[in-house]
Design a protein around this motif. Structure first.
Motif, PDB file in Angstrom:
ATOM      1  N   PHE A   1      48.991  58.221  31.289  1.00  0.00           N
ATOM      2  CA  PHE A   1      48.569  59.206  30.300  1.00  0.00           C
ATOM      3  C   PHE A   1      48.089  58.529  29.023  1.00  0.00           C
ATOM      4  O   PHE A   1      47.134  58.986  28.385  1.00  0.00           O
ATOM      5  N   GLU A   2      48.752  57.457  28.612  1.00  0.00           N
ATOM      6  CA  GLU A   2      48.355  56.763  27.387  1.00  0.00           C
ATOM      7  C   GLU A   2      46.964  56.169  27.516  1.00  0.00           C
ATOM      8  O   GLU A   2      46.204  56.141  26.539  1.00  0.00           O
TER       9      GLU A   2
ATOM     10  N   ILE B   1      39.197  63.762  33.544  1.00  0.00           N
ATOM     11  CA  ILE B   1      40.028  62.834  32.763  1.00  0.00           C
ATOM     12  C   ILE B   1      40.640  61.755  33.658  1.00  0.00           C
ATOM     13  O   ILE B   1      40.626  60.568  33.326  1.00  0.00           O
ATOM     14  N   PHE B   2      41.177  62.159  34.816  1.00  0.00           N
ATOM     15  CA  PHE B   2      41.852  61.199  35.691  1.00  0.00           C
ATOM     16  C   PHE B   2      40.934  60.623  36.765  1.00  0.00           C
ATOM     17  O   PHE B   2      41.356  59.718  37.491  1.00  0.00           O
ATOM     18  N   GLN B   3      39.726  61.158  36.900  1.00  0.00           N
ATOM     19  CA  GLN B   3      38.714  60.605  37.809  1.00  0.00           C
ATOM     20  C   GLN B   3      39.272  60.426  39.225  1.00  0.00           C
ATOM     21  O   GLN B   3      39.459  59.309  39.708  1.00  0.00           O
ATOM     22  N   TYR B   4      39.508  61.533  39.877  1.00  0.00           N
ATOM     23  CA  TYR B   4      40.085  61.494  41.216  1.00  0.00           C
ATOM     24  C   TYR B   4      39.201  60.702  42.171  1.00  0.00           C
ATOM     25  O   TYR B   4      38.005  60.973  42.319  1.00  0.00           O
TER      26      TYR B   4
ATOM     27  N   GLY C   1      36.735  54.621  40.829  1.00  0.00           N
ATOM     28  CA  GLY C   1      37.278  53.356  40.361  1.00  0.00           C
ATOM     29  C   GLY C   1      37.999  53.510  39.036  1.00  0.00           C
ATOM     30  O   GLY C   1      37.452  54.074  38.077  1.00  0.00           O
ATOM     31  N   GLY C   2      39.222  53.023  38.982  1.00  0.00           N
ATOM     32  CA  GLY C   2      40.034  53.183  37.786  1.00  0.00           C
ATOM     33  C   GLY C   2      40.715  54.525  37.682  1.00  0.00           C
ATOM     34  O   GLY C   2      41.448  54.767  36.714  1.00  0.00           O
ATOM     35  N   GLY C   3      40.488  55.397  38.679  1.00  0.00           N
ATOM     36  CA  GLY C   3      41.117  56.715  38.661  1.00  0.00           C
ATOM     37  C   GLY C   3      42.368  56.751  39.517  1.00  0.00           C
ATOM     38  O   GLY C   3      42.938  55.726  39.890  1.00  0.00           O
ATOM     39  N   ILE C   4      42.810  57.940  39.826  1.00  0.00           N
ATOM     40  CA  ILE C   4      44.021  58.131  40.625  1.00  0.00           C
ATOM     41  C   ILE C   4      43.674  58.968  41.859  1.00  0.00           C
ATOM     42  O   ILE C   4      42.666  59.683  41.866  1.00  0.00           O
ATOM     43  N   PRO C   5      44.472  58.878  42.917  1.00  0.00           N
ATOM     44  CA  PRO C   5      44.247  59.757  44.075  1.00  0.00           C
ATOM     45  C   PRO C   5      44.491  61.214  43.697  1.00  0.00           C
ATOM     46  O   PRO C   5      45.311  61.520  42.840  1.00  0.00           O
TER      47      PRO C   5
ATOM     48  N   LEU D   1      52.991  59.368  38.666  1.00  0.00           N
ATOM     49  CA  LEU D   1      52.349  58.729  37.519  1.00  0.00           C
ATOM     50  C   LEU D   1      53.398  58.204  36.551  1.00  0.00           C
ATOM     51  O   LEU D   1      54.569  58.589  36.599  1.00  0.00           O
ATOM     52  N   GLN D   2      52.943  57.341  35.653  1.00  0.00           N
ATOM     53  CA  GLN D   2      53.773  56.775  34.609  1.00  0.00           C
ATOM     54  C   GLN D   2      53.221  57.188  33.248  1.00  0.00           C
ATOM     55  O   GLN D   2      52.107  57.719  33.142  1.00  0.00           O
ATOM     56  N   LEU D   3      53.990  56.925  32.205  1.00  0.00           N
ATOM     57  CA  LEU D   3      53.530  57.254  30.861  1.00  0.00           C
ATOM     58  C   LEU D   3      52.270  56.475  30.509  1.00  0.00           C
ATOM     59  O   LEU D   3      51.397  56.983  29.797  1.00  0.00           O
ATOM     60  N   SER D   4      52.153  55.262  31.017  1.00  0.00           N
ATOM     61  CA  SER D   4      50.965  54.447  30.737  1.00  0.00           C
ATOM     62  C   SER D   4      49.701  55.087  31.292  1.00  0.00           C
ATOM     63  O   SER D   4      48.608  54.915  30.723  1.00  0.00           O
TER      64      SER D   4
END
Length: 298
Positions: A253-254, A207-210, A213-217, A248-251
């Motif tokens: 997750f949204e 889901i977060f694509q560690y 590109g476009g993911g999170i660390p 992280l921020q709410l955005s």
């Protein structure tokens, strides 16, 4: 100052201070007496309706002022029951305690380490004739050492279960409305796991694509802290995943709300919300109705 009250029919007497009523600092009393009997009637076995006439005398600088008032009161005696226990409801919902026994609640690391260390300790004691059973010391040492090693390894790789808060109405809907995936998620995160870095690690990775590109660390990955079973205002079964994500921020997750619904679907609607501090809630709502099972609706 003098406060006097006459009671008819039978009543009682209450002694008090004028200070309690904010009139003056001199001590006076209020008397509710029985003019017929002239003594206190303390016990009542049934509600009593009586008429009270209260006369107030105010003495100031040698002058006395009187005023009277007549009212009718109903006295209903009640006995306090100290044996009653108050029930705690949260939002008019009853929390179901998790008191059932299950092997999933047992830490095999603790069991293996405890049995292994016990065998080693007794084996050494028996080998040196400190404890009886010297003929079994070799067997206890032989099996105790590997059990202790396995127990330590399992304890090191252990992932403890997260707390689960279940409401009674959600428990009643679980069997008929919860999808098989939601049931599996609940069972997986509420038992001991071994070798996993965190609960739902594979799902969060997709889901977060560690690192993509476009993911999170990966160091910013959310951590599951607890789950909650509840019913939505529309009567739908809902499994709430509570994550802690300080980076992280709410955005964040949204933007991945649709991915949560797709990964835990089908038959799931996902909602996200911000909780207290650094907590975020992902609400997985089943689309099945209360009278239709998920298998039949699919």
């Amino acid at each position: 100052m003098l406060l006097r009250a006459s009671l008819s029919p039978p009543g009682g007497a209450v002694v008090c201070s004028g200070e309690q009523f904010g009139f003056c600092h001199s001590h006076r009393f209020i008397s509710l007496t029985d003019p017929a009997r002239g003594h206190l009637n303390k016990r009542r076995s049934r509600p009593t309706s009586t008429s009270i006439s209260i006369f107030i005398q105010l003495e100031s600088n040698g002058r006395i002022f009187e005023s009277g008032h007549s009212s009718k009161f109903v006295f209903t005696p009640r006995a306090a029951d100290s044996t009653q226990s108050a029930s705690v409801d949260v939002g008019n919902k009853t929390i179901v305690p998790d008191e059932g026994f299950s092997l999933s609640k047992i830490s095999f690391g603790v069991v293996g380490l405890g049995v292994g260390v016990s065998l080693l300790g007794y084996g050494f004691g028996a080998y040196f004739n400190i404890l009886p059973g010297s003929e079994w010391s070799a067997i206890m040492l032989t099996y105790g050492f590997p059990l202790a090693i396995i127990g330590m390894a399992l304890k090191y790789a252990e992932l403890r279960p997260v707390p689960c808060l279940t409401y009674s109405d959600a428990q009643n809907l679980r069997e008929t409305c919860a999808t098989p995936i939601l049931k599996q998620v609940k069972n997986d995160v509420t038992r001991f796991r071994y070798g996993d870095e965190q609960h739902l690690d594979e799902a969060l990775k997709r889901i977060f694509q560690y690192g993509l590109g476009g993911g999170i660390p990966r160091r910013s990955a959310p951590v599951l802290k607890m789950i909650r079973e509840e019913v939505t205002p529309l009567g739908k079964y809902c499994l709430v995943l509570v994550f802690e994500a300080k980076a992280l921020q709410l955005s964040d997750f949204e933007q991945r709300q649709a991915k949560f619904a797709s990964f835990f679907g089908p038959g799931i609607t996902a909602e996200v919300a911000k909780g207290e501090n650094d907590l975020y809630e992902v609400r997985l709502i089943s689309d099945a109705d209360a009278n239709v099972s998920p298998s039949s609706s699919a």
